[in-house]
Write a protein that holds these residues in place. Structure first.
Motif, short mmCIF file in Angstrom:
data_model
loop_
_atom_site.label_atom_id
_atom_site.label_comp_id
_atom_site.label_asym_id
_atom_site.label_seq_id
_atom_site.Cartn_x
_atom_site.Cartn_y
_atom_site.Cartn_z
N TRP A 32 38.90 33.70 40.41
CA TRP A 32 38.81 33.53 41.86
C TRP A 32 39.56 32.26 42.29
O TRP A 32 40.07 32.20 43.42
CB TRP A 32 37.35 33.49 42.31
N GLN A 242 44.36 40.48 45.51
CA GLN A 242 43.11 40.94 44.92
C GLN A 242 43.37 41.72 43.63
O GLN A 242 42.54 41.72 42.73
CB GLN A 242 42.34 41.79 45.92
N VAL A 245 42.98 39.72 40.41
CA VAL A 245 41.69 39.08 40.16
C VAL A 245 40.85 39.91 39.17
O VAL A 245 40.82 41.13 39.23
CB VAL A 245 40.91 38.90 41.48
N ASN A 252 34.69 38.05 43.62
CA ASN A 252 35.62 36.94 43.37
C ASN A 252 36.54 36.71 44.56
O ASN A 252 36.89 35.57 44.87
CB ASN A 252 36.43 37.22 42.11
N SER A 256 37.23 33.39 46.83
CA SER A 256 38.57 32.81 46.99
C SER A 256 38.95 32.69 48.46
O SER A 256 39.55 31.69 48.87
CB SER A 256 39.60 33.65 46.24
#
Length: 445
Positions: A32, A242, A245, A252, A256
């Motif tokens: 993250w 994303q 991640v 996460n 972030s």
């Protein structure tokens, strides 16, 4: 649905599946914190919040402050909505385009592709102008009589970005973007401090906060300012980020986004308010142009800006590169010839850099590109689409208090920012027309 529309939808669907398989290998690697670096680098670039004091000066204190605060809250909320739709239908959506296709079909895919390309191209033109301006300011500090112009530094920056463009994907930029995030904090801290210092040195009785110009001019400036504020929160890359991640990707990404927006609030609001307070109606479109003393701190702020913009540029050119890469990968013969694949990548990235550099050098109207990019690129992507997509795809409990609140809120956000997009576009087009009348092409601003 007609036969033609059905076949087009199926074709795009196949493209989605192929792209998913191709990109599967570059996903699920980052934490993250890495994603926070990407999000902060994408949004909180000096080119995004350096124009905010000028936007406030075009709106005045009440409307300016309310517009900035509401845009911050709206984009944070919209980003959370996009993150929440990760695998909303059980499938992984690796890009913004593919998420739109899964929700709205053929037209969703190509609408988002269009807006994303406009946002990416417009953003990179604007920030390349900003980077060139910062590099020129550093150069002039040490060589006051130097003959290098803004166009030279725009070209130098373009060459450097071409080299960075040979890195394969967003995840490979994580350490670059970590440095850029720290440069964002350095730029914000330095610029805010120097702005307050300059503001205290100015005779405060000479500073005016009244709106300048005729009634028509005030209106167009206000429209332009709305586009500038929309640009400052531009992030057309959340699904792509994303995808880098680790699981749980949704949780996460929430972390972030919230971490990145903490940086944004601490930098955007202070710089916007301090810049407008310090210089009033006379503040420049790029705040660093208003600063003069102490000189070494202004140089440092410009260096922070140039470093940060390096990473931001890369994030925003990736959708275009991904489009080229998708076409290239369709030719399976390139997989047997890695050198040929790299040469093709170099060829396409070179064309992109030449185009962006040429436009930035020919029309270095930073504020105008910021506004028009915000109006017709980022506003649909970051305000309108997330609200509409969640209304259709989100799991909103109709009888819950949260569901009853979210539906009208999403409708309000989509409606209001559609109006902002139209008004911002009108203001930006008028400003570009006026600047073209006033300046020659390749003018050394």
């Amino acid at each position: 649905m007609s036969t033609l529309e059905h076949s087009s939808t199926v074709e795009v669907g196949k493209e989605v599946e192929e792209k998913d398989r191709e990109e599967e290998g570059v996903s699920d690697k980052g934490t993250w914190k890495h994603a926070a670096f990407h999000v902060a680098t994408t949004i909180a670039t000096p080119a995004a919040y350096a124009p905010l004091p000028f936007a406030l000066a075009s709106l005045g204190w009440p409307l300016g402050v309310s517009s900035l605060v509401s845009a911050t809250l709206a984009t944070w909320y919209s980003s959370i909505l996009i993150a929440s739709m990760w695998k909303w239908n059980g499938e992984k959506h690796l890009t913004y385009r593919h998420l739109a296709h899964s929700i709205f079909g053929f037209w969703g895919y190509w609408s988002i592709a269009l807006f994303q390309q406009i946002a990416s191209l417009g953003n990179n033109i604007a920030i390349q102008i900003a980077a060139g301006s910062s590099l020129k300011a550093v150069y002039k500090h040490y060589h006051a009589d130097g003959k290098l112009t803004l166009q030279h530094f725009i070209i130098f920056f373009g060459i450097f970005e071409l080299l960075l463009s040979q890195l394969p994907d967003i995840h490979s930029l994580r350490w670059v973007n970590a440095l850029c995030t720290f440069s964002t904090i350095g730029f914000a801290g330095t610029t805010i401090g120097v702005t307050i210092y300059n503001g205290k040195k100015i005779d405060r009785t000479s500073v005016s906060y009244s709106l300048q110009g005729s009634s028509a001019s005030k209106s167009f400036k206000a429209f332009n300012a709305l586009g500038t504020i929309a640009f400052s929160f531009g992030d057309a890359m959340l699904p792509e980020i994303q995808n880098t991640v680790k699981e749980p990707a949704r949780k996460n990404m929430y972390k972030s986004i919230s971490a990145a927006y903490t940086v944004i609030v601490l930098s955007y609001w202070q710089l916007a308010f301090c810049g407008y307070w310090a210089f009033g109606s006379q503040v420049q479109p790029y705040i660093l142009a208003s600063l003069s003393i102490p000189e070494w701190t202004v140089v440092m702020a410009n260096l922070f800006a140039a470093i940060q913009i390096c990473g931001c540029f890369q994030i925003y050119c990736r959708p275009t590169y991904a489009f080229f890469e998708g076409r290239k990968e369709s030719n399976k013969s390139t997989s047997h010839f890695p050198l040929r694949s790299q040469l093709i990548r170099l060829f396409f990235t070179s064309i992109y850099m030449i185009l962006v550099t040429l436009i930035a050098a020919a029309m270095p109207f930073f504020g105008d590109f910021v506004s028009i990019c915000g109006a017709i690129g980022f506003t649909p992507l970051d305000f309108v689409f997330p609200a509409l997509a969640y209304l259709k795809a989100g799991n909103i409990a109709k009888n819950s208090k949260l569901g009853i609140l979210m539906k009208p809120l999403n409708v309000l956000i989509a409606t209001w920012f559609s109006v902002v997009a139209i008004l911002g576009c009108i203001g930006a087009v008028r400003s570009i027309v006026e600047d073209i009348k006033s300046y020659k092409f390749f003018h050394d601003m």
